[in-house]
Design an enzyme around this catalytic site. Structure first.
Site, PDB file in Angstrom:
ATOM      1  N   TYR A 207      40.145 -17.788  15.427  1.00 46.03           N
ATOM      2  CA  TYR A 207      40.466 -16.371  15.659  1.00 46.03           C
ATOM      3  C   TYR A 207      39.728 -15.471  14.690  1.00 46.03           C
ATOM      4  O   TYR A 207      39.540 -15.840  13.540  1.00 46.03           O
ATOM      5  CB  TYR A 207      41.979 -16.176  15.462  1.00 46.03           C
ATOM      6  CG  TYR A 207      42.397 -14.733  15.452  1.00 46.03           C
ATOM      7  CD1 TYR A 207      42.640 -14.071  16.647  1.00 46.03           C
ATOM      8  CD2 TYR A 207      42.529 -14.026  14.256  1.00 46.03           C
ATOM      9  CE1 TYR A 207      42.999 -12.738  16.647  1.00 46.03           C
ATOM     10  CE2 TYR A 207      42.897 -12.686  14.258  1.00 46.03           C
ATOM     11  CZ  TYR A 207      43.125 -12.044  15.454  1.00 46.03           C
ATOM     12  OH  TYR A 207      43.480 -10.729  15.464  1.00 46.03           O
TER      13      TYR A 207
ATOM     14  N   TRP B 131      37.550 -11.378  13.804  1.00 46.85           N
ATOM     15  CA  TRP B 131      36.731 -10.213  14.136  1.00 46.85           C
ATOM     16  C   TRP B 131      35.243 -10.479  13.953  1.00 46.85           C
ATOM     17  O   TRP B 131      34.549  -9.750  13.254  1.00 46.85           O
ATOM     18  CB  TRP B 131      37.181  -9.011  13.311  1.00 46.85           C
ATOM     19  CG  TRP B 131      38.373  -8.364  13.923  1.00 46.85           C
ATOM     20  CD1 TRP B 131      39.636  -8.881  13.998  1.00 46.85           C
ATOM     21  CD2 TRP B 131      38.412  -7.094  14.571  1.00 46.85           C
ATOM     22  NE1 TRP B 131      40.461  -8.005  14.656  1.00 46.85           N
ATOM     23  CE2 TRP B 131      39.742  -6.893  15.000  1.00 46.85           C
ATOM     24  CE3 TRP B 131      37.465  -6.102  14.820  1.00 46.85           C
ATOM     25  CZ2 TRP B 131      40.140  -5.751  15.686  1.00 46.85           C
ATOM     26  CZ3 TRP B 131      37.868  -4.959  15.487  1.00 46.85           C
ATOM     27  CH2 TRP B 131      39.194  -4.792  15.919  1.00 46.85           C
TER      28      TRP B 131
HETATM   29  N1  MGD Z   1      49.011 -10.018   4.816  1.00 53.67           N
HETATM   30  C1  MGD Z   1      48.349  -9.611   5.895  1.00 53.67           C
HETATM   31  N2  MGD Z   1      47.500 -10.451   6.508  1.00 53.67           N
HETATM   32  C2  MGD Z   1      46.843 -10.035   7.615  1.00 53.67           C
HETATM   33  C3  MGD Z   1      47.013  -8.720   8.115  1.00 53.67           C
HETATM   34  C4  MGD Z   1      47.916  -7.855   7.438  1.00 53.67           C
HETATM   35  O1  MGD Z   1      48.124  -6.695   7.837  1.00 53.67           O
HETATM   36  N3  MGD Z   1      48.555  -8.342   6.329  1.00 53.67           N
HETATM   37  N4  MGD Z   1      46.342  -8.343   9.245  1.00 53.67           N
HETATM   38  C5  MGD Z   1      46.034  -9.387  10.197  1.00 53.67           C
HETATM   39  C6  MGD Z   1      45.182  -8.888  11.267  1.00 53.67           C
HETATM   40  S1  MGD Z   1      45.806  -7.587  12.189  1.00 53.67           S
HETATM   41  C7  MGD Z   1      44.006  -9.453  11.590  1.00 53.67           C
HETATM   42  S2  MGD Z   1      43.212  -8.934  13.027  1.00 53.67           S
HETATM   43  C8  MGD Z   1      43.428 -10.526  10.801  1.00 53.67           C
HETATM   44  C9  MGD Z   1      41.917 -10.360  10.620  1.00 53.67           C
HETATM   45  O2  MGD Z   1      41.340 -11.548  10.321  1.00 53.67           O
HETATM   46  P1  MGD Z   1      39.810 -11.849  10.695  1.00 53.67           P
HETATM   47  O3  MGD Z   1      39.459 -11.178  11.960  1.00 53.67           O
HETATM   48  O4  MGD Z   1      39.629 -13.297  10.610  1.00 53.67           O
HETATM   49  O5  MGD Z   1      39.084 -11.115   9.491  1.00 53.67           O
HETATM   50  P2  MGD Z   1      37.581 -10.779   9.193  1.00 53.67           P
HETATM   51  O6  MGD Z   1      37.515 -10.584   7.746  1.00 53.67           O
HETATM   52  O7  MGD Z   1      37.142  -9.639  10.040  1.00 53.67           O
HETATM   53  O8  MGD Z   1      36.806 -12.106   9.582  1.00 53.67           O
HETATM   54  C10 MGD Z   1      35.699 -12.169  10.396  1.00 53.67           C
HETATM   55  C11 MGD Z   1      34.780 -13.243   9.846  1.00 53.67           C
HETATM   56  O9  MGD Z   1      33.771 -13.501  10.818  1.00 53.67           O
HETATM   57  C12 MGD Z   1      32.503 -13.553  10.182  1.00 53.67           C
HETATM   58  N5  MGD Z   1      31.505 -13.143  11.202  1.00 53.67           N
HETATM   59  C13 MGD Z   1      31.140 -11.886  11.547  1.00 53.67           C
HETATM   60  N6  MGD Z   1      30.240 -11.919  12.535  1.00 53.67           N
HETATM   61  C14 MGD Z   1      30.035 -13.211  12.845  1.00 53.67           C
HETATM   62  C15 MGD Z   1      29.207 -13.873  13.810  1.00 53.67           C
HETATM   63  O10 MGD Z   1      28.491 -13.266  14.592  1.00 53.67           O
HETATM   64  N7  MGD Z   1      29.270 -15.238  13.843  1.00 53.67           N
HETATM   65  C16 MGD Z   1      30.051 -15.960  12.983  1.00 53.67           C
HETATM   66  N8  MGD Z   1      30.044 -17.281  13.090  1.00 53.67           N
HETATM   67  N9  MGD Z   1      30.819 -15.348  12.051  1.00 53.67           N
HETATM   68  C17 MGD Z   1      30.829 -14.004  11.994  1.00 53.67           C
HETATM   69  C18 MGD Z   1      32.616 -12.612   9.014  1.00 53.67           C
HETATM   70  O11 MGD Z   1      31.670 -12.922   8.019  1.00 53.67           O
HETATM   71  C19 MGD Z   1      34.068 -12.836   8.571  1.00 53.67           C
HETATM   72  O12 MGD Z   1      34.193 -13.833   7.616  1.00 53.67           O
HETATM   73  O13 MGD Z   1      44.050 -10.569   9.504  1.00 53.67           O
HETATM   74  C20 MGD Z   1      45.446 -10.648   9.575  1.00 53.67           C
HETATM   75  N10 MGD Z   1      46.005 -10.897   8.241  1.00 53.67           N
HETATM   76  N1  MGD Z   2      39.074   0.516   8.295  1.00 55.34           N
HETATM   77  C1  MGD Z   2      39.707  -0.458   8.961  1.00 55.34           C
HETATM   78  N2  MGD Z   2      40.161  -0.222  10.231  1.00 55.34           N
HETATM   79  C2  MGD Z   2      40.836  -1.194  10.901  1.00 55.34           C
HETATM   80  C3  MGD Z   2      41.054  -2.473  10.332  1.00 55.34           C
HETATM   81  C4  MGD Z   2      40.579  -2.692   9.000  1.00 55.34           C
HETATM   82  O1  MGD Z   2      40.755  -3.782   8.421  1.00 55.34           O
HETATM   83  N3  MGD Z   2      39.931  -1.677   8.359  1.00 55.34           N
HETATM   84  N4  MGD Z   2      41.719  -3.453  11.060  1.00 55.34           N
HETATM   85  C5  MGD Z   2      41.807  -3.282  12.510  1.00 55.34           C
HETATM   86  C6  MGD Z   2      42.850  -4.162  13.045  1.00 55.34           C
HETATM   87  S1  MGD Z   2      42.441  -5.776  13.382  1.00 55.34           S
HETATM   88  C7  MGD Z   2      44.088  -3.760  13.317  1.00 55.34           C
HETATM   89  S2  MGD Z   2      45.220  -4.867  13.916  1.00 55.34           S
HETATM   90  C8  MGD Z   2      44.494  -2.371  13.105  1.00 55.34           C
HETATM   91  C9  MGD Z   2      45.733  -2.344  12.220  1.00 55.34           C
HETATM   92  O2  MGD Z   2      46.463  -1.215  12.456  1.00 55.34           O
HETATM   93  P1  MGD Z   2      47.917  -1.122  11.772  1.00 55.34           P
HETATM   94  O3  MGD Z   2      48.598  -2.413  11.893  1.00 55.34           O
HETATM   95  O4  MGD Z   2      48.590   0.073  12.327  1.00 55.34           O
HETATM   96  O5  MGD Z   2      47.473  -0.884  10.259  1.00 55.34           O
HETATM   97  P2  MGD Z   2      48.252  -1.113   8.873  1.00 55.34           P
HETATM   98  O6  MGD Z   2      47.341  -0.570   7.831  1.00 55.34           O
HETATM   99  O7  MGD Z   2      48.730  -2.491   8.722  1.00 55.34           O
HETATM  100  O8  MGD Z   2      49.531  -0.185   8.973  1.00 55.34           O
HETATM  101  C10 MGD Z   2      49.454   1.190   9.319  1.00 55.34           C
HETATM  102  C11 MGD Z   2      50.378   2.006   8.438  1.00 55.34           C
HETATM  103  O9  MGD Z   2      51.693   1.474   8.525  1.00 55.34           O
HETATM  104  C12 MGD Z   2      52.292   1.614   7.267  1.00 55.34           C
HETATM  105  N5  MGD Z   2      53.452   0.703   7.156  1.00 55.34           N
HETATM  106  C13 MGD Z   2      53.466  -0.583   6.734  1.00 55.34           C
HETATM  107  N6  MGD Z   2      54.736  -1.047   6.718  1.00 55.34           N
HETATM  108  C14 MGD Z   2      55.520  -0.038   7.160  1.00 55.34           C
HETATM  109  C15 MGD Z   2      56.912   0.094   7.388  1.00 55.34           C
HETATM  110  O10 MGD Z   2      57.708  -0.812   7.164  1.00 55.34           O
HETATM  111  N7  MGD Z   2      57.349   1.286   7.884  1.00 55.34           N
HETATM  112  C16 MGD Z   2      56.508   2.324   8.157  1.00 55.34           C
HETATM  113  N8  MGD Z   2      57.027   3.436   8.652  1.00 55.34           N
HETATM  114  N9  MGD Z   2      55.202   2.238   7.922  1.00 55.34           N
HETATM  115  C17 MGD Z   2      54.709   1.067   7.450  1.00 55.34           C
HETATM  116  C18 MGD Z   2      51.182   1.315   6.286  1.00 55.34           C
HETATM  117  O11 MGD Z   2      51.452   1.885   5.022  1.00 55.34           O
HETATM  118  C19 MGD Z   2      49.981   1.962   6.964  1.00 55.34           C
HETATM  119  O12 MGD Z   2      49.740   3.268   6.481  1.00 55.34           O
HETATM  120  O13 MGD Z   2      43.492  -1.612  12.429  1.00 55.34           O
HETATM  121  C20 MGD Z   2      42.162  -1.849  12.865  1.00 55.34           C
HETATM  122  N10 MGD Z   2      41.312  -0.919  12.135  1.00 55.34           N
HETATM  123 MO    MO Z   3      44.293  -6.994  13.796  1.00 52.07          MO
END
Ligand code: MGD
Ligand code: MGD
Ligand code: MO
Length: 814
Positions: free
Chosen positions: A144, A146
């Site tokens: 899984y 990005w």
């Molecule tokens: N505690 C906590 N943990 C979280 C979250 C959180 O809010 N709190 N958020 C969660 C969420 S919403 C998400 S979506 C995940 C994100 O987790 P990931 O989507 O796994 O995070 P990325 O760091 O974007 O990882 C993408 C990886 O792909 C590699 N990559 C980029 N392009 C390519 C390519 O073309 N080929 C190959 N082979 N590799 C490539 C990059 O170098 C990078 O290491 O994390 C989750 N983890």
């Molecule tokens: N620049 C940037 N953009 C991204 C990403 C990134 O890594 N970087 N990740 C992408 C991905 S994969 C995803 S899934 C989305 C994530 O989108 P979200 O999941 O919406 O992002 P978060 O930053 O986890 O949370 C959004 C807000 O919720 C607040 N929050 C956290 N806990 C609570 C709570 O208990 N109550 C309330 N009321 N608020 C709370 C946080 O402080 C934050 O300001 O963003 C996408 N966009």
């Molecule tokens: Mo995500």
């Protein structure tokens, strides 16, 4: 396996736009010149112009006009030229010595450089050995993450395409982003809501009086989109700021968005994880003042009576009054009463982000939000109701009439009847993506998921391509232990991430600047079609994922490469995708130039605005006629009480929205524990670009920052800029203090995505990776979603020797 695809909604949303009847001569769709001169390309962070000098990428800049700059668009040169890149195929030394019974630990070994051919041979032999003795289930390719955008170079799909030719694999269900909501919302609304077009920006700007940002930080999260951002969302919030509407932000942190609104918005800071109680306080106030919309509840919902009995304490003896909610949320009761009054008197749009559901019992958040919106009676009305994607992929930007690009499929030929004699097979087992460690710990064990009993596979081989599982998964130390279980771990990566440093075989992959591809922008809007042109040659010995798997397919059986590639080169594929888009465009009266002309022009195509689509109101059809246009729930109505969920009999997800006290939260904090939040960072996409120069914008003493409330810092003798140790029973990290009144007292925040960098002797993470501290529990046994936002930690000023940061140090030829 029935996996929700982030791009699945494209079909639905272009249908929602309606198709115009083909009448007379169709004008050629505008080709738009990007800003600046250079090579036009794109990434998640939008269309970019790349400048190359002496074979090096020297700058990338946004190619579309905008009001608010997007820092992520500048990262191109760092992405290509950082020292953290993997240059050659590498194999863990003990693994190379004895692949069937390697000594040592993953994460604690040297690496040996090998040739691509040696790497292929080793992978092929071991993969086939494991597959033949344990079956396809034992090979996990659910990888899984990005990966970079593009419709051809899709790392995970390309991996699955190879694994399907090899006879199948174990895959994953759902995602980390919306694990809880995408399972609960179909029970409640009949649709997932999180990846669907929203009531449009123009409609909100025209009709909403009150806009509530309930836990969303769009000024950060709209910097990127799943395909590529069309950049309309940030412009929308810019206009919203100037609109004079009442804007209310509910977030424990004064986020970048709240800072951006300044005095144009009101900030309310509840304790983290308590939003359900806060919404119930508002709901109770509606009922006690007789302000809830009984006609709407009667006509469009089912089970409200049972919920109301609970709300009024008739079920458990506890009345969910604003005063009750104040004790839990830390928000004054009076404030909830004021909100109930404002919401019910005005056209109110309740927007919510996803951090609130990435928590224990995360299913309850958006279920309760939909319940509150139902009580307000504005769902399906212009400017009212609720929306779960205004902060993501530009939800609300009107859907264009467009020629939409298809993408490469996970089986050759697109289906198992591909006209070849290969045993093409998809996922033979799949488990909820965030349960990977539980799966490794419990092979062949059963578990509950969305009312079904499923069985974990016995995983012997893992291949991760295009994901950062060592940063994205919770409880890193538990992960490292479980990671020793399989016989083989292969990682295809661009950089020496923590995952790469815990693999047996590491393959160097190109960045998107080193290959040709294409993308749409906007996910919901399909606003542009952009060429993603190669700017520089592959660096070191890096290869494209596509070529790596094509080479390996040839080893399965001679002729495999041609089956994998369908006999097409990179440019053949792109031409084919483009021509499909061109053909599809014609039925929507969109005319596009021929591929050669498009590709050579170095320009993007802006798709056609559709006035009708610009007036789209989510659930308007249902509101107009709930009998003719029922929701996809068993009752056809909004299910405030779900008989289906009642039947599942889950303690952690009852049959109506319920306040469930979390295991780790402020209310259970002992001594001086604080609640840890792990929001998404402004200058990163998860773990991506953590090594980049942009790091200087946020790092404190070269570590991840920890946001601490002024009072909490003072009582612990911590000053702004100090090094801090944050710890709990699961692990410890070194972070830099950012002391502010912009976070609710009792809470701290370390952004997700810092690369883990564990000191081998002390176990201290030297970079401040948040997931070293988080707990690896499911949201509930309904959805088994990621609950990374649920942890208690202690913090203290760090006084020990300051260790060197090694997170971005590449592994060199051992
Ligand atoms: N505690 C906590 N943990 C979280 C979250 C959180 O809010 N709190 N958020 C969660 C969420 S919403 C998400 S979506 C995940 C994100 O987790 P990931 O989507 O796994 O995070 P990325 O760091 O974007 O990882 C993408 C990886 O792909 C590699 N990559 C980029 N392009 C390519 C390519 O073309 N080929 C190959 N082979 N590799 C490539 C990059 O170098 C990078 O290491 O994390 C989750 N983890
Ligand atoms: N620049 C940037 N953009 C991204 C990403 C990134 O890594 N970087 N990740 C992408 C991905 S994969 C995803 S899934 C989305 C994530 O989108 P979200 O999941 O919406 O992002 P978060 O930053 O986890 O949370 C959004 C807000 O919720 C607040 N929050 C956290 N806990 C609570 C709570 O208990 N109550 C309330 N009321 N608020 C709370 C946080 O402080 C934050 O300001 O963003 C996408 N966009
Ligand atoms: Mo995500």
């Amino acid at each position: 396996m029935n996996n929700i695809s982030r791009r699945g909604f494209l079909k639905g949303s272009s249908m929602a736009a309606g198709t115009l009847v083909f009448t007379s001569i169709v004008p050629m769709q505008a080709m738009a010149k990007p800003k600046g001169s250079g090579i036009l390309t794109a990434g998640r962070m939008g269309a970019m112009i790349a400048e190359v000098k002496d074979g090096k990428l020297i700058s990338t800049k946004g190619a579309l006009a905008k009001t608010v700059p997007n820092s992520l668009q500048t990262t191109g040169p760092d992405q290509v030229h950082t020292n953290a890149r993997i240059k050659y195929p590498m194999v863990r030394k003990s693994y190379l010595d004895n692949p069937t019974d390697p000594k040592g630990m993953r994460g604690d070994d040297d690496y040996v450089r090998v040739s691509w051919d040696e790497a292929y041979k080793l992978i092929h032999e071991q993969h086939m050995r494991i597959r033949e003795s344990n079956g396809p289930e034992s090979v996990f390719a659910g990888s899984y993450g990005w990966r970079s955008s593009g419709v051809l170079h899709k790392a995970q799909t390309l991996l699955q395409r190879y694994m399907s030719m090899a006879g199948g694999y174990s895959g994953h269900l759902g995602d980390y982003s919306t694990g809880a909501s995408q399972v609960i919302m179909p029970h409640v609304m009949g649709s997932i809501e999180v990846y669907e077009q929203q009531t449009t920006h123009p409609v909100v700007l025209e009709h909403s009086n009150v806009v509530v940002l309930w836990g969303l930080n769009p000024m950060n999260t709209l910097k990127i989109a799943w395909s590529s951002t069309d950049e309309s969302g940030i412009e929308f919030f810019h206009q919203l700021k100037k609109s004079g509407k009442t804007i209310i932000c509910i977030d424990p942190i004064r986020s970048e968005t709240i800072e951006f609104f300044g005095d144009k918005a009101q900030w309310i800071a509840p304790n983290p994880m308590t939003d359900v109680a806060m919404m119930m306080g508002v709901a109770h106030s509606l009922v006690s003042n007789n302000k809830h919309d009984k006609a709407f509840l009667e006509k469009y919902t089912t089970g409200y009576d049972k919920f109301e009995a609970y709300l009024l304490g008739k079920e458990d003896g506890i009345e969910k009054t604003p005063e009750w909610a104040e004790k839990i949320t830390g928000v004054p009761a009076k404030q909830m009463e004021v909100l109930a009054d404002i919401f019910s008197k005005n056209t109110t749009m309740l927007m919510s982000g996803w951090g609130v559901q990435r928590q224990q019992y995360g299913e309850q958040r958006h279920w309760m939000l939909a319940t509150l919106a139902s009580m307000l009676g504005q769902i399906g009305q212009a400017g009212g109701g609720f929306g779960l994607s205004y902060h993501y992929s530009n939800g609300g930007n009107p859907t264009r009439d467009a020629g939409v690009l298809p993408a490469i499929s996970s089986t050759p030929g697109g289906s198992s009847s591909a006209g070849n004699d290969w045993a093409v097979s998809g996922a033979v087992n799949a488990f909820p993506v965030a349960r990977i460690v539980e799966a490794l710990e419990n092979p062949n064990q059963t578990y509950q998921h969305n009312g079904k009993e499923l069985t974990f596979p016995d995983v012997k081989m893992i291949w991760w391509a295009g994901g950062g599982n060592f940063t994205h998964h919770q409880d890193t130390n538990r992960l490292i232990k479980a990671w020793q279980k399989p016989e083989l771990v292969v990682i295809s990566e661009i950089y020496w991430t923590a995952a790469a440093k815990h693999a047996d075989i590491v393959l160097p992959i190109t960045t998107s600047f080193e290959r040709n591809d294409m993308t749409m922008t906007g996910d919901y809007s399909n606003q542009h079609l952009i060429p993603m042109k190669q700017a520089v040659p592959p660096q070191g010995e890096a290869r494209n994922d596509f070529d790596v798997f094509a080479d390996l397919a040839e080893l399965i059986k001679p002729g495999g490469r041609d089956v994998y590639t369908e006999g097409k080169t990179e440019m053949d594929w792109l031409k084919g995708f483009y021509e499909t888009a061109q053909k599809g465009g014609r039925s929507a009266r969109v005319r596009m130039p021929n591929f050669g002309q498009f590709w050579d022009a170095n320009e993007l195509i802006e798709m056609k605005f559709n006035k009708k689509a610009a007036q789209f109101v989510r659930h308007a059809d249902f509101r107009k006629d709930p009998v003719m246009n029922p929701l996809g729930t068993p009752s056809g109505k909004i299910e405030i009480y779900s008989k289906t969920i009642e039947k599942y009999g889950l303690d952690d997800c009852p049959a109506h929205p319920t306040w469930l006290e979390p295991t780790e939260w402020r209310g259970s904090a002992k001594d001086d524990e604080l609640q840890l939040m792990t929001a998404h960072a402004a200058h990163r996409l998860h773990s991506q670009f953590n090594y980049a120069k942009l790091r200087e914008e946020y790092a404190v003493q070269n570590r991840e920052p920890i946001t601490i409330n002024t009072e909490d810092a003072k009582s612990r003798g911590i000053k702004n800029g100090d090094l801090v140790r944050a710890f709990n029973a699961r692990g410890q990290v070194l972070v830099g203090a950012l002391v502010t009144d912009g976070i609710k007292q009792g809470s701290v925040c370390i952004h997700e995505g810092g690369w883990p960098d564990l000191d081998r002797k002390t176990g201290l993470c030297k970079n401040g990776g948040a997931n070293v501290l988080t707990s690896d529990i499911p949201t509930s046994r309904l959805a088994n979603g990621c609950a990374g936002n649920s942890a208690l930690v202690k913090i203290e000023k760090y006084t020990g020797d300051v260790p060197n940061l090694t997170a971005f140090t590449p592994v060199t030829n051992g």
